[in-house]
Design a protein around this motif. Structure first.
Motif, PDB file in Angstrom:
ATOM      1  N   LEU A 196      -1.951   0.793  -3.017  1.00 15.61           N
ATOM      2  CA  LEU A 196      -2.043   1.640  -4.207  1.00 15.61           C
ATOM      3  C   LEU A 196      -3.409   1.504  -4.869  1.00 15.61           C
ATOM      4  N   LYS A 197      -3.860   0.270  -5.032  1.00 17.50           N
ATOM      5  CA  LYS A 197      -5.118   0.032  -5.751  1.00 17.50           C
ATOM      6  C   LYS A 197      -6.334   0.497  -4.955  1.00 17.50           C
ATOM      7  N   SER A 198      -6.229   0.474  -3.638  1.00 17.34           N
ATOM      8  CA  SER A 198      -7.341   0.933  -2.810  1.00 17.34           C
ATOM      9  C   SER A 198      -7.344   2.446  -2.647  1.00 17.34           C
ATOM     10  N   GLY A 199      -6.213   3.089  -2.962  1.00 18.62           N
ATOM     11  CA  GLY A 199      -6.105   4.528  -2.779  1.00 18.62           C
ATOM     12  C   GLY A 199      -5.619   4.925  -1.405  1.00 18.62           C
ATOM     13  N   ALA A 219      -6.884   2.790 -15.017  1.00 18.08           N
ATOM     14  CA  ALA A 219      -7.254   4.141 -15.445  1.00 18.08           C
ATOM     15  C   ALA A 219      -6.672   5.215 -14.537  1.00 18.08           C
ATOM     16  N   ARG A 220      -6.423   4.870 -13.270  1.00 17.79           N
ATOM     17  CA  ARG A 220      -5.951   5.878 -12.315  1.00 17.79           C
ATOM     18  C   ARG A 220      -4.451   5.841 -12.095  1.00 17.79           C
ATOM     19  N   VAL A 244      22.302  -2.987 -11.943  1.00 14.40           N
ATOM     20  CA  VAL A 244      21.759  -1.747 -11.394  1.00 14.40           C
ATOM     21  C   VAL A 244      20.243  -1.888 -11.359  1.00 14.40           C
ATOM     22  N   MET A 245      19.668  -1.669 -10.200  1.00 17.29           N
ATOM     23  CA  MET A 245      18.214  -1.729 -10.074  1.00 17.29           C
ATOM     24  C   MET A 245      17.605  -0.439 -10.618  1.00 17.29           C
ATOM     25  N   PRO A 246      16.561  -0.541 -11.437  1.00 22.07           N
ATOM     26  CA  PRO A 246      15.882   0.667 -11.891  1.00 22.07           C
ATOM     27  C   PRO A 246      14.958   1.190 -10.802  1.00 22.07           C
ATOM     28  N   LYS A 247      14.479   2.391 -10.983  1.00 26.41           N
ATOM     29  CA  LYS A 247      13.484   2.936 -10.070  1.00 26.41           C
ATOM     30  C   LYS A 247      12.116   2.590 -10.634  1.00 26.41           C
ATOM     31  N   LEU A 248      11.412   1.711  -9.962  1.00 22.13           N
ATOM     32  CA  LEU A 248      10.084   1.288 -10.390  1.00 22.13           C
ATOM     33  C   LEU A 248       9.056   2.063  -9.579  1.00 22.13           C
ATOM     34  N   GLY A 249       8.413   3.013 -10.220  1.00 20.84           N
ATOM     35  CA  GLY A 249       7.442   3.849  -9.529  1.00 20.84           C
ATOM     36  C   GLY A 249       6.027   3.559  -9.986  1.00 20.84           C
ATOM     37  N   VAL A 250       5.097   3.655  -9.042  1.00 18.23           N
ATOM     38  CA  VAL A 250       3.672   3.537  -9.353  1.00 18.23           C
ATOM     39  C   VAL A 250       2.973   4.669  -8.608  1.00 18.23           C
ATOM     40  N   TRP A 251       2.246   5.500  -9.351  1.00 18.97           N
ATOM     41  CA  TRP A 251       1.508   6.560  -8.669  1.00 18.97           C
ATOM     42  C   TRP A 251       0.329   7.051  -9.503  1.00 18.97           C
ATOM     43  N   ASP A 252      -0.550   7.786  -8.856  1.00 17.69           N
ATOM     44  CA  ASP A 252      -1.730   8.355  -9.495  1.00 17.69           C
ATOM     45  C   ASP A 252      -1.284   9.222 -10.673  1.00 17.69           C
ATOM     46  N   ARG A 253      -1.932   9.032 -11.813  1.00 17.75           N
ATOM     47  CA  ARG A 253      -1.531   9.754 -13.019  1.00 17.75           C
ATOM     48  C   ARG A 253      -1.686  11.270 -12.891  1.00 17.75           C
ATOM     49  N   LYS A 254      -2.509  11.710 -11.948  1.00 18.35           N
ATOM     50  CA  LYS A 254      -2.713  13.145 -11.781  1.00 18.35           C
ATOM     51  C   LYS A 254      -1.615  13.809 -10.950  1.00 18.35           C
TER      52      LYS A 254
END
Length: 511
Positions: free
Chosen positions: A244-247, A268-269, A479-489
Motif C-alpha cells: 500500500l505504502k509503495s503504491g 497524505a495519500r 464481529v470483525m469490522p471491515k478495515l479498509g485502506v485505500w488511496d483517498r482519490k
C-alpha cells in the motif's frame, strides 16, 4: 530557402523522436506506479487470501465472490451496498398471495461474455444446476423449496415452490445464486464467463486475477469507469502494508493487520476506512463428544471468556462483542452478551457441577489466519485461569480445516469467522460441524421461511438468538469490522460489507 526549411523540419523531427525515445526509456526505468501515475482508468486491489476457484456457484470460499460477484457474474436480483434487494437480470417480479409462486420478468438483450444469450431457458438451466442431485453449489439449500420451474416465454421465469420461502428472494441475490451460461458452466471455476460489467482476462495462480471492462455490457444505465482491475494476493500483513505504502496496490478493502492501521495516520495519500461486516468469530464445539455434549461445560467456558480482552488481543480492539450467532446489522438483533458474562468463579463452580472439579483438557483446531491464532492464544490463557488446558493445533485453511472440521467433524473445538449474512440457520443443519441438535430451535428456523411477514420473522430471529445464547453450541466472541485502506482519490468502494465482495461497478478515481 526550401532546402533550409526542409532541413529544419528534419532536425525538428529528429529532436522530437529523440525526446520521445528518452521519455520512453525513462518511463521503462521508473516504477509502474510512477510511470503511469496519470492513468486513472485501472485499479489494483489487494486481497489476503487467493480464492480456490472463480465460480461462486461451485465453491463455498467467500474469496471467490470477492473477485467475481457483481464484476463477472450477476443474478436475477442483487444485494446493494445497503443490504437491500434490487432488480438485476430480472426487471421485476411478482409473488403470489400464498407465497408459493414467483414470476420474474427478465431483461431482454442480455448476453454472456462468450455471446450466449441469456433468457428464461438459460435461467432455468442455471437454477436446475444449482438445485439438482449432482449440484456442488455451496448453498444448495437456498433452492430446496423450489418444486418446479416454468418458462412460458423467453422473458418469463416462474418458480413453483413446495412451501413458502420467506428468504428466497434475498438468497437469489447471493453469489451462490448467480446466473451461469449453459456453454460455460463447467469451466467457470478457472475461466469465469458471466453477464457482468467486467470480463475475465487472466489468472496467474498465486499472484493475481485480471479483469477488463465489458464494452458490450447490457445495462446501459451503468457505465464502469475502470478499464482494468487487478486483484493481487498478498497473505502477509506486513507485506500488505508495504504494498500500500509503495503504491504497488491501490486499495486493500480488507486489510489484514489491525495493529498496523495506525501506521497510516497522517498519510497524505492513503485513507483508512472502518465499516461493518457479517464476519462472526466463533469458537465452535463438537456438541456430540465429551465434554461438549454437556451444556454446563459449554456455559462454563463461555463465562471464562472476557470478550473485550479477546477483541483487544485478537484484533487490536477493533470488533463488536456478540452473545449469539447474529450481528447488530441483522434485522431482529438483540444483545445477548449478558446471558453468560465473564465470571471466572462461576465458571469454575459450573465445571465442578458438571463433574470436572479439577478442570479438563482438549484441543482447538485453529486455522493459520491471524485472528484465529490470536483468539486461540487469548482463550488458552483465559481457560487456564479456571483449570482448563486447551492445546492449540494449527490447521491449514481452507483445505485441511474443511476436510477435518467442516466435512469430517473430526475435532473438539475450532475457531473461524463465519462470513455469510444472517446464517443463524446453520445451527439447524443436519449434518453440520457443530453437531448441535435442538428441535425447538429447528422449528423456529423452519417458521422463519414459512412466513414472509418481516415483523414475524424478526420475532422468530430474536427467539432463535436467545436459545443459542443459552445453549452455547459455540463460544460467540465478536464481529470483525471491515478495515479498509485505500488511496483517498478512489471513490465507490464499499466501506461496509453486507455481502463479502469487491463490487467495482461504481469505482472510479477522483479527478
Amino acid at each position: 530557402m526550401m532546402r533550409s526549411m526542409l532541413l529544419q523540419s528534419v532536425n525538428l523531427t529528429r529532436r522530437l523522436a529523440m525526446g520521445l525515445a528518452i521519455a520512453t526509456t525513462l518511463s521503462a526505468m521508473l516504477p509502474a506506479t510512477v510511470a503511469f501515475a496519470g492513468a486513472k482508468n485501472s485499479i489494483t486491489i489487494g486481497m489476503g487470501t487467493e480464492p480456490a476457484g472463480l465460480d461462486p456457484t461451485a465453491g463455498a470460499n467467500v474469496f471467490i465472490g470477492q473477485v467475481t460477484w457483481q464484476n463477472v457474474f450477476e443474478g436475477l436480483v442483487t444485494i446493494d451496498r445497503d443490504g437491500k434487494i434490487q432488480p438485476q437480470l430480472a426487471d421485476s417480479w411478482e409473488i403470489s398471495e400464498d407465497g408459493k409462486t414467483y414470476t420474474f420478468k427478465l431483461h431482454q438483450g442480455v448476453e454472456f461474455h462468450d455471446g450466449e444469450a441469456f433468457d428464461a431457458t438459460v435461467a432455468k438451466a442455471s437454477l436446475d444446476r444449482a438445485r439438482g442431485d449432482a449440484s456442488i453449489n455451496p448453498q444448495k439449500r437456498f433452492f430446496a423449496a423450489i418444486d418446479s420451474i416454468e418458462t412460458p416465454d423467453a422473458t418469463t421465469l416462474v418458480l413453483k415452490l413446495k412451501q413458502p420461502s420467506g428468504s428466497l428472494l434475498y438468497w437469489l441475490g447471493w453469489p451462490a445464486s448467480v446466473m451461469v451460461g449453459t456453454k460455460s458452466a463447467e469451466t467457470n471455476k478457472t475461466i469465469p464467463i458471466g453477464t457482468g460489467p467486467f470480463k475475465f482476462v487472466n489468472w496467474a495462480k498465486g499472484e493475481k486475477v485480471e479483469l477488463s471492462r465489458n464494452m458490450d455490457y447490457w445495462n446501459r444505465s451503468v457505465t464502469a469507469a475502470l478499464d482494468k482491475a487487478t486483484f493481487r494476493f498478498i497473505p502477509d500483513p506486513q507485506a500488505q502494508a508495504a504494498a500500500l505504502k509503495s503504491g504497488d496496490v491501490d486499495a486493500f478493502p480488507e486489510f489484514g493487520a489491525p495493529e498496523l492501521m495506525g501506521s497510516f495516520d497522517g498519510d497524505a495519500r492513503l485513507g483508512t476506512f472502518i465499516g461493518n461486516t457479517e464476519l462472526k468469530v466463533v469458537a465452535g464445539m463438537n456438541n456430540a463428544v465429551k465434554p461438549f455434549n454437556d451444556k454446563r461445560v459449554r456455559q462454563a467456558l463461555m463465562m471464562a471468556v472476557d470478550r473485550a480482552t479477546v477483541i483487544e488481543g485478537a484484533w487490536s480492539g477493533f470488533g463488536t462483542a456478540i452473545g449469539s450467532h447474529y450481528t447488530p446489522n441483522d434485522r431482529g438483533y438483540i444483545d445477548t452478551t449478558g446471558v453468560f458474562p465473564y465470571d471466572a468463579e462461576k465458571a469454575k463452580s459450573l465445571l465442578a457441577e458438571a463433574g470436572y472439579p479439577n478442570g479438563l483438557t482438549f484441543t482447538i483446531k485453529a486455522p493459520q489466519m491471524a485472528y484465529a491464532q490470536r483468539s486461540a492464544q487469548v482463550l488458552q490463557a483465559m481457560f487456564a485461569e479456571i483449570g482448563v488446558t486447551m492445546n492449540i493445533e494449527t490447521t491449514e485453511f481452507p483445505g485441511k480445516w474443511v476436510s477435518d472440521v467442516l466435512k469430517g467433524a473430526n475435532y473438539e473445538m475450532t475457531i473461524v469467522a463465519h462470513a455469510e449474512p444472517m446464517d443463524i440457520d446453520i445451527f439447524s443443519r443436519d449434518p453440520y460441524y457443530f453437531n448441535y441438535k435442538n428441535p425447538t430451535f429447528n422449528e423456529i428456523i423452519k417458521n422463519v421461511e414459512l412466513t414472509s411477514d418481516p415483523a414475524q420473522q424478526e420475532q422468530l430471529y430474536r427467539d432463535a438468538q436467545k436459545i443459542l445464547a443459552e445453549d452455547v453450541p459455540a463460544l460467540f466472541l465478536f464481529v470483525m469490522p471491515k478495515l479498509g485502506v485505500w488511496d483517498r482519490k478512489i471513490q465507490g468502494l464499499w466501506e461496509n460489507e453486507p455481502i463479502p465482495s469487491n463490487v467495482l461497478t461504481d469505482v472510479h478515481w477522483e479527478e
